[in-house]
Design an enzyme around this catalytic site. Structure first.
Site, PDB file in Angstrom:
ATOM      1  N   LYS A 115       0.820  -1.216   0.000  1.00  0.00           N
ATOM      2  CA  LYS A 115       0.000   0.000   0.000  1.00  0.00           C
ATOM      3  C   LYS A 115       0.852   1.263   0.000  1.00  0.00           C
ATOM      4  O   LYS A 115       0.463   2.276  -0.569  1.00  0.00           O
ATOM      5  CB  LYS A 115      -0.959   0.015   1.199  1.00  0.00           C
ATOM      6  CG  LYS A 115      -2.094  -0.979   1.043  1.00  0.00           C
ATOM      7  CD  LYS A 115      -3.236  -0.685   1.989  1.00  0.00           C
ATOM      8  CE  LYS A 115      -4.381  -1.676   1.765  1.00  0.00           C
ATOM      9  NZ  LYS A 115      -5.433  -1.587   2.760  1.00  0.00           N
ATOM     10  N   LYS A 217      -5.239 -10.574  -6.620  1.00  0.00           N
ATOM     11  CA  LYS A 217      -6.378 -10.766  -5.725  1.00  0.00           C
ATOM     12  C   LYS A 217      -7.583  -9.959  -6.213  1.00  0.00           C
ATOM     13  O   LYS A 217      -7.403  -8.851  -6.723  1.00  0.00           O
ATOM     14  CB  LYS A 217      -5.927 -10.229  -4.359  1.00  0.00           C
ATOM     15  CG  LYS A 217      -6.645 -10.706  -3.179  1.00  0.00           C
ATOM     16  CD  LYS A 217      -6.023 -10.107  -1.923  1.00  0.00           C
ATOM     17  CE  LYS A 217      -6.233  -8.609  -1.826  1.00  0.00           C
ATOM     18  NZ  LYS A 217      -6.194  -8.049  -0.497  1.00  0.00           N
ATOM     19  N   LYS A 220     -11.188  -4.314  -4.091  1.00  0.00           N
ATOM     20  CA  LYS A 220     -12.027  -3.120  -4.223  1.00  0.00           C
ATOM     21  C   LYS A 220     -11.323  -2.060  -5.059  1.00  0.00           C
ATOM     22  O   LYS A 220     -11.961  -1.205  -5.643  1.00  0.00           O
ATOM     23  CB  LYS A 220     -12.263  -2.509  -2.841  1.00  0.00           C
ATOM     24  CG  LYS A 220     -13.139  -3.300  -1.915  1.00  0.00           C
ATOM     25  CD  LYS A 220     -13.056  -2.742  -0.484  1.00  0.00           C
ATOM     26  CE  LYS A 220     -13.947  -3.516   0.467  1.00  0.00           C
ATOM     27  NZ  LYS A 220     -13.776  -3.117   1.861  1.00  0.00           N
TER      28      LYS A 220
HETATM   29  P1  AMP Z   1     -11.292  -5.510   3.395  1.00  0.00           P
HETATM   30  O1  AMP Z   1     -12.285  -5.178   2.385  1.00  0.00           O
HETATM   31  O2  AMP Z   1      -9.882  -5.406   2.915  1.00  0.00           O
HETATM   32  O3  AMP Z   1     -11.543  -4.851   4.738  1.00  0.00           O
HETATM   33  O4  AMP Z   1     -11.485  -7.068   3.645  1.00  0.00           O
HETATM   34  C1  AMP Z   1     -12.569  -7.609   4.358  1.00  0.00           C
HETATM   35  C2  AMP Z   1     -12.404  -9.108   4.488  1.00  0.00           C
HETATM   36  O5  AMP Z   1     -12.491  -9.724   3.192  1.00  0.00           O
HETATM   37  C3  AMP Z   1     -11.065  -9.540   5.066  1.00  0.00           C
HETATM   38  O6  AMP Z   1     -11.275 -10.646   5.926  1.00  0.00           O
HETATM   39  C4  AMP Z   1     -10.272  -9.961   3.862  1.00  0.00           C
HETATM   40  O7  AMP Z   1      -9.294 -10.919   4.168  1.00  0.00           O
HETATM   41  C5  AMP Z   1     -11.364 -10.558   2.974  1.00  0.00           C
HETATM   42  N1  AMP Z   1     -10.984 -10.477   1.545  1.00  0.00           N
HETATM   43  C6  AMP Z   1     -10.700  -9.345   0.845  1.00  0.00           C
HETATM   44  N2  AMP Z   1     -10.401  -9.639  -0.435  1.00  0.00           N
HETATM   45  C7  AMP Z   1     -10.501 -10.996  -0.547  1.00  0.00           C
HETATM   46  C8  AMP Z   1     -10.319 -11.923  -1.630  1.00  0.00           C
HETATM   47  N3  AMP Z   1      -9.981 -11.511  -2.852  1.00  0.00           N
HETATM   48  N4  AMP Z   1     -10.510 -13.239  -1.380  1.00  0.00           N
HETATM   49  C9  AMP Z   1     -10.870 -13.684  -0.143  1.00  0.00           C
HETATM   50  N5  AMP Z   1     -11.062 -12.861   0.919  1.00  0.00           N
HETATM   51  C10 AMP Z   1     -10.871 -11.540   0.721  1.00  0.00           C
END
Ligand code: AMP
Ligand code: TRP
Length: 355
Positions: A115, A217, A220
């Protein structure tokens, strides 16, 4: 032997649309864990300031994630749903953890390196200290289990390191105050105030990849909307994105080994398995030998069947802002009582003057 009471905690940042990776990697697990444990689910709005301080619509983003939790089946009466900034004890404990953790630990975090990019000197101090706040989120409730996607594994290892260093550094005071709990660490039984939290990672969908590039991955922040399925996508967009998903020209193999070196195929099989709640092996048993021209429409139908009701429910709940706000306010109050009970003891352990 006393032991920590099992408690699940997890958090999601209110930045951008939730996508299929968040849903399969995290939220679906949150829902399932409700049957067996007490759970606290948090929209981590303070975390979202680390990358970008000014958000035009942080309040609505916070409400949108809350609506997604509720639409997916999280029960805010039996469990706790709230936004992080309402419970100031998270920030208080994060400060203490900033003084427990070492700069070297933070510098090693791969998410920070990604990041911060090349211009590390110019990243916010908050971005560097982010894992310390995450540890505080979890440990202010002395939570024992944290369901997350694969990308959070390193942060959870750091959370254990922080808990362990705190327990060691203050072991005499913890014993003196009689506030330690016994726990097993490997072969040993140790006494500490904070549990060594276990991650809940795994299953076929712990790491969902971009639909356009099997080495990246699903995220968002990917500029291409075709790379992800958003929880708010309608049936047509879901089908279109799956139709356009990158694949290779081969048929699907009958066995897991046959997916080696085929990241896009493996990803679509993982998505199918996650949505259908079966193993990847079971998917290949059904579709082995079939072309993507057969598999993709089946996957699109399944995705629409599973995701469209969630999207509809999210829209309905988002329309009732008063309800969403009431859930967060009630959850914040209940979480605040638990967090303050922990902090009273933490202040005593450290020797801060209070009361
Ligand atoms: P975040 O949106 O980064 O706060 O992520 C929220 C949750 O979604 C966290 O537990 C991440 O590990 C999970 N997560 C985010 N992107 C992925 C992905 N591509 N595959 C699986 N889990 C994900
Ligand atoms: N860092 C997590 C993410 O980006 C979000 C998060 C913050 C979290 N605090 C947490 C997850 C505590 C689990 C537990 O996905």
């Amino acid at each position: 032997m006393t032991a920590f009471k099992p408690l699940v905690f997890s958090g999601v940042q209110p930045t951008g649309n939730l996508h299929l990776g968040n849903y399969l990697g995290a939220i679906k697990k949150f829902v399932a864990l409700q049957d067996t444990s007490d759970c606290i689910y948090c929209v981590v709005d303070l975390h979202s300031l680390t990358a970008q301080l000014v958000h035009e619509d942080l309040k609505d983003q916070t409400r949108a994630i809350t609506a997604a939790f509720l639409a997916s089946g999280i029960d805010p009466k039996k469990h706790i749903v709230f936004n992080q900034s309402r419970v100031m004890q998270h920030a208080e404990l994060a400060w203490i953890f900033n003084c427990v953790a070492r700069i070297g630990w933070m510098n090693r975090m791969t998410q920070f390196k990604d990041k911060a990019g090349k211009d590390r000197e110019n990243a916010s101090l908050g971005l560097l200290a982010y894992p310390s706040l995450m540890a505080a989120d979890i440990l202010v409730y002395r939570a024992t289990h944290v369901p997350v996607g694969d990308d959070q594994k390193q942060h959870l290892e750091l959370t254990r390191d922080i808990a362990q260093k705190f327990n060691n550094d203050f072991s005499d005071r913890i014993a003196g105050l009689g506030v330690g709990v016994e726990m097993n660490v490997g072969e040993e039984t140790v006494n500490g105030f904070f549990p060594l939290t276990e991650p809940i990672i795994g299953g076929p969908a712990a790491r969902i990849m971009s639909l356009r590039d099997g080495s990246k991955k699903m995220s968002k922040s990917d500029p291409s909307d075709l790379s992800r399925i958003n929880l708010t996508d309608d049936a047509d967009s879901i089908s279109k994105k799956i139709r356009k998903a990158k694949t290779d020209p081969e048929a699907l193999p009958g066995e897991l080994d046959g997916l080696a070196g085929r990241p896009e195929a493996e990803n679509l099989v993982g998505i199918y398995a996650g949505l259908a709640e079966i193993s990847k092996e079971a998917v290949l048993k059904e579709f082995g030998g079939q072309q993507f021209s057969v598999f993709k429409p089946a996957l699109a139908d399944l995705a629409v069947e599973k995701l469209a009701p969630v999207a509809g429910e999210m829209r309905r709940i988002s329309g009732d802002r008063a309800y969403v706000d009431a859930v967060l306010s009630d959850g914040g109050e209940r979480a605040g009582l638990l967090a303050e009970a922990t902090m009273k003891t933490v202040r005593d352990i450290i020797g801060l003057l209070q009361g």
